[in-house]
Write a protein that holds these residues in place. Structure first.
Motif, mmCIF file in Angstrom:
data_model
loop_
_atom_site.group_PDB
_atom_site.id
_atom_site.type_symbol
_atom_site.label_atom_id
_atom_site.label_comp_id
_atom_site.label_asym_id
_atom_site.label_seq_id
_atom_site.Cartn_x
_atom_site.Cartn_y
_atom_site.Cartn_z
ATOM 1 N N GLY A 10 0.758 -1.200 -0.108
ATOM 2 C CA GLY A 10 -0.059 0.080 -0.057
ATOM 3 C C GLY A 10 0.734 1.270 0.085
ATOM 4 N N LEU A 11 2.011 1.226 -0.338
ATOM 5 C CA LEU A 11 2.798 2.293 -0.013
ATOM 6 C C LEU A 11 2.724 3.314 -1.326
ATOM 7 N N ILE A 12 2.923 2.785 -2.405
ATOM 8 C CA ILE A 12 3.103 3.605 -3.378
ATOM 9 C C ILE A 12 2.134 4.737 -3.675
ATOM 10 N N ALA A 13 0.783 4.390 -3.244
ATOM 11 C CA ALA A 13 -0.216 5.554 -3.517
ATOM 12 C C ALA A 13 0.078 6.805 -2.307
ATOM 13 N N ALA A 60 8.646 -5.690 -4.167
ATOM 14 C CA ALA A 60 7.228 -6.147 -4.378
ATOM 15 C C ALA A 60 6.424 -5.111 -4.105
ATOM 16 N N LEU A 61 5.646 -4.589 -4.623
ATOM 17 C CA LEU A 61 4.558 -3.531 -4.527
ATOM 18 C C LEU A 61 2.994 -4.256 -4.580
ATOM 19 N N PHE A 62 2.479 -4.334 -3.112
ATOM 20 C CA PHE A 62 1.614 -5.143 -2.829
ATOM 21 C C PHE A 62 0.306 -4.297 -2.385
ATOM 22 N N HIS A 63 -0.863 -4.954 -2.484
ATOM 23 C CA HIS A 63 -1.927 -4.466 -1.799
ATOM 24 C C HIS A 63 -3.008 -5.745 -1.861
ATOM 25 N N PRO A 64 -3.637 -5.927 -0.610
ATOM 26 C CA PRO A 64 -4.303 -7.009 -0.372
ATOM 27 C C PRO A 64 -5.837 -7.224 -1.169
ATOM 28 N N VAL A 65 -6.228 -6.043 -1.987
ATOM 29 C CA VAL A 65 -7.064 -6.130 -2.710
ATOM 30 C C VAL A 65 -6.726 -5.335 -4.221
ATOM 31 N N GLY A 66 -7.261 -5.657 -5.083
ATOM 32 C CA GLY A 66 -6.966 -5.128 -6.493
ATOM 33 C C GLY A 66 -7.426 -3.547 -6.555
ATOM 34 N N ARG A 67 -7.101 -2.960 -7.770
ATOM 35 C CA ARG A 67 -7.247 -1.609 -7.920
ATOM 36 C C ARG A 67 -8.584 -1.231 -8.016
ATOM 37 N N ALA A 68 -9.319 -2.047 -8.714
ATOM 38 C CA ALA A 68 -10.896 -1.937 -8.770
ATOM 39 C C ALA A 68 -11.612 -2.062 -7.520
ATOM 40 N N ALA A 69 -11.327 -3.180 -6.794
ATOM 41 C CA ALA A 69 -11.883 -3.410 -5.423
ATOM 42 C C ALA A 69 -11.461 -2.336 -4.478
ATOM 43 N N LEU A 70 -10.263 -1.644 -4.418
ATOM 44 C CA LEU A 70 -9.830 -0.690 -3.648
ATOM 45 C C LEU A 70 -10.489 0.831 -4.112
ATOM 46 N N PRO A 91 -7.474 6.455 -16.156
ATOM 47 C CA PRO A 91 -6.344 6.050 -17.210
ATOM 48 C C PRO A 91 -5.105 6.367 -16.351
ATOM 49 N N ASP A 92 -4.962 7.473 -15.490
ATOM 50 C CA ASP A 92 -3.771 8.075 -14.989
ATOM 51 C C ASP A 92 -3.533 7.335 -13.690
ATOM 52 N N ASP A 93 -4.253 6.332 -13.416
ATOM 53 C CA ASP A 93 -3.874 5.578 -11.957
ATOM 54 C C ASP A 93 -2.531 5.162 -12.062
ATOM 55 N N LEU A 94 -1.761 5.623 -10.923
ATOM 56 C CA LEU A 94 -0.315 5.113 -11.010
ATOM 57 C C LEU A 94 -0.144 3.558 -10.872
ATOM 58 N N ARG A 95 -1.183 2.881 -10.443
ATOM 59 C CA ARG A 95 -0.810 1.492 -10.206
ATOM 60 C C ARG A 95 -1.442 0.681 -11.547
ATOM 61 N N ALA A 96 -1.847 1.361 -12.592
ATOM 62 C CA ALA A 96 -2.217 0.733 -14.045
ATOM 63 C C ALA A 96 -0.985 0.093 -14.442
ATOM 64 N N GLU A 97 -0.993 -0.791 -15.062
ATOM 65 C CA GLU A 97 0.167 -1.557 -15.615
ATOM 66 C C GLU A 97 1.149 -0.694 -16.474
ATOM 67 N N PRO A 98 0.603 0.001 -17.327
ATOM 68 C CA PRO A 98 1.600 0.821 -18.048
ATOM 69 C C PRO A 98 2.196 2.034 -17.291
ATOM 70 N N ASN A 99 1.517 2.665 -16.472
ATOM 71 C CA ASN A 99 1.828 3.739 -15.962
ATOM 72 C C ASN A 99 3.065 3.137 -14.780
ATOM 73 N N LEU A 100 2.689 1.976 -14.166
ATOM 74 C CA LEU A 100 3.643 1.521 -13.027
ATOM 75 C C LEU A 100 4.971 0.852 -13.925
ATOM 76 N N ARG A 101 4.812 0.490 -15.049
ATOM 77 C CA ARG A 101 6.074 -0.223 -15.488
ATOM 78 C C ARG A 101 6.894 1.021 -16.068
#
Length: 199
Positions: free
Chosen positions: A115-118, A141-151, A161-171
Motif C-alpha cells: 500500500g505504499l506507492i499511493a 514487491a509492490l503489494f495491496h491485499p485487494v486489487g485496484r478496482a476493489a480498492l 487512466p492516470d492511476d499510478l498502479r495501472a500496468e503501463p503507468n507503473l511499468r
C-alpha cells in the motif's frame, strides 16, 4: 516536515489503533505475496511503509532467525501498534522516511511495500531510493491485499487512466527508477507487481 509527510502522518495516526481490526483477514494475502519474493534463508529484507507490521511475521519466516528484517514507517503511532502486537520480535522497527533510508547502498536482498506507492510524494524519486538500498538482482514487491478496482470501490471512487498502479503507468515509473517489472497481477483479491533491480 513537508506537507505531504504531515498529511500521511495525520491520516495514519488517526487510524493506527484500529487498523488491524479493520482488516482482520489480510494475513494469508500478505503471506502469499511474501512467498513470491522467493527470499532465501539468511536474507535481508525491508518492509517499506510497514504500518502495523502485518508482513513482518511472514518476512521473518522467509529469511529465518539468521536473516535481517526491517520495518520502516513514517508514523510513530503505526510503529507503536506494531510493537503492541509483538511484531517487533520479527523485525527491527525504524521510524524513518522511505525517501531517505538510513541504510547502506546495496545492503538488502528485497523490499516489500504494501500500500505504499499511493502515499509516496515523489514516486519516481522514492522508488530510486528503494533501488539504492537493494543489491543488483534484488527484488521489489509492490503489494495491496485487494486489487485496484476493489480498492477504488471501497474508497468510493472510479479508476482513471492516470492511476499510478495501472500496468503501463507503473511499468514506466519502475523503469525510470531503475527497476525491471517481472510480473503484474491486479485481481479483486490482490494487487502484486514484482520488479528486479537492474545492475
Amino acid at each position: 516536515m513537508s506537507d505531504d509527510h504531515t498529511h500521511v502522518q495525520e491520516f495514519f495516526t488517526a487510524r493506527a489503533a484500529d487498523w488491524d481490526r479493520r482488516f482482520p483477514d489480510d494475513g494469508p494475502a500478505y503471506a502469499a505475496a511474501v512467498a513470491e519474493l522467493a527470499l532465501r534463508d539468511s536474507g535481508r529484507v525491508l518492509d517499506a511503509g510497514c504500518g502495523t507490521g502485518r508482513a513482518l511475521p511472514a518476512l521473518r519466516a522467509a529469511v529465518g532467525r539468521s536473516g535481517v528484517v526491517l520495518g520502516a514507517d513514517l508514523t510513530p503511532a503505526m510503529l507503536r501498534e506494531a510493537a503492541r502486537a509483538g511484531r517487533d520480535r520479527d523485525g527491527a522497527l525504524l521510524l524513518t522516511d522511505v525517501a531517505a533510508l538510513p541504510l547502506r547502498s546495496s545492503s538488502l536482498d528485497a523490499v516489500f511495500a504494501a500500500g505504499l506507492i499511493a502515499h509516496l510524494p515523489q514516486p519516481g524519486e522514492n522508488l530510486r531510493e528503494l533501488r539504492r538500498v537493494v543489491r543488483p538482482g534484488g527484488v521489489l514487491a509492490l503489494f495491496h491485499p485487494v486489487g485496484r478496482a476493489a480498492l477504488a470501490a471501497r474508497q468510493g471512487r472510479r479508476l482513471t487512466p492516470d492511476d499510478l498502479r495501472a500496468e503501463p503507468n507503473l511499468r514506466a515509473l519502475l523503469t525510470g527508477a531503475g527497476w525491471r517489472m517481472t510480473s503484474y497481477v491486479d485481481e479483486d483479491t490482490r494487487f502484486l507487481a514484482l520488479a528486479v533491480r537492474d545492475a
